[in-house]
Design a protein around this motif. Structure first.
Motif: not given
Length: 230
Positions: A143-166, A176-181
């Protein structure tokens, strides 16, 4: 779901994650090893899980279907973590859907057979309490990261977490709802990632072309998921 009859593999997973140390009884002989293929449903709400699962390999996501029919992403899990511990502790707790992002391997105990034994096992209860405490701390940090980091930073990590076989295939509205944007802001950043060569648009999905670039962008954001690892 498939039951894997490979004792050596099961024992290797048990040793790798110290699964047996979380119980006061001999768990190694009674636990089973399950394989859930990528994109398969591990738990389907409102049905309750039949087994207490312990994720030892793979990635999963937790989501809820709201009264208006929309699907809301709630959390993501990587090894090692319990699945079904809340339903075990509280039979009246709500059940949420858990889906495999990639092939997931789980150690399993049937709840109907072992519920009372587990609820009287102080070693197990201590392990679950520690796990829930760490998960709560992680949710606060997210929750605190959603306020402290840019969407580009958070989305980059989110993509790496959720990608399967690239391949990154998450639905934009849910992300958008999950990342609060806003939906528009999310599409803008995705388009920027394509322009920079980090992603390649493939139909309605994206191929991860430069995972190292995304990793550098996401490095400051702690994307640890709901594992019990200390």
């Amino acid at each position: 779901m498939r039951i894997i009859k490979n004792e050596d593999l099961k024992q290797r997973f048990i040793a790798e994650w110290s699964y047996d140390r979380q119980f006061s009884f001999d768990i190694a002989q009674v636990a089973q090893l399950y394989l859930f293929p990528a994109k398969s449903i591990i738990v389907q709400a409102p049905d309750r899980p039949r087994d207490l699962l312990y994720l030892v390999k793979g990635k999963t996501k937790l989501y809820d279907t709201l009264a208006n029919g929309k699907v809301a992403l709630i959390d993501f899990f990587t090894p090692p973590c319990f699945i079904g511990e809340m339903e075990l502790l509280d039979p009246k707790s709500p059940s949420f859907t858990v889906q495999a992002i990639e092939d997931c391997w789980c150690l399993a105990l049937p709840m109907a057979e072992y519920q009372q034994k587990l609820l009287q096992d102080t070693t197990f209860l201590r392990s679950v309490c520690q796990y829930l405490g760490r998960k709560n701390s992680r949710n606060i940090r997210t929750s605190s990261q959603n306020q402290a980091f840019t969407l580009s930073q958070r989305l980059a990590g989110f993509i790496l977490l959720t990608a399967n076989d690239e391949m990154y295939e998450e639905k934009h509205t849910q992300v958008a709802q999950y990342l609060g944007v806003s939906y528009r802001h999310l599409l803008y950043v995705l388009a920027d990632f394509v322009k920079l060569g980090y992603l390649e648009k493939v139909g309605h999905h994206y191929r991860v072309v430069q995972p190292d670039s995304l990793a550098r962008l996401a490095r400051e954001v702690d994307w640890k998921t709901g594992s019990t690892e200390k």
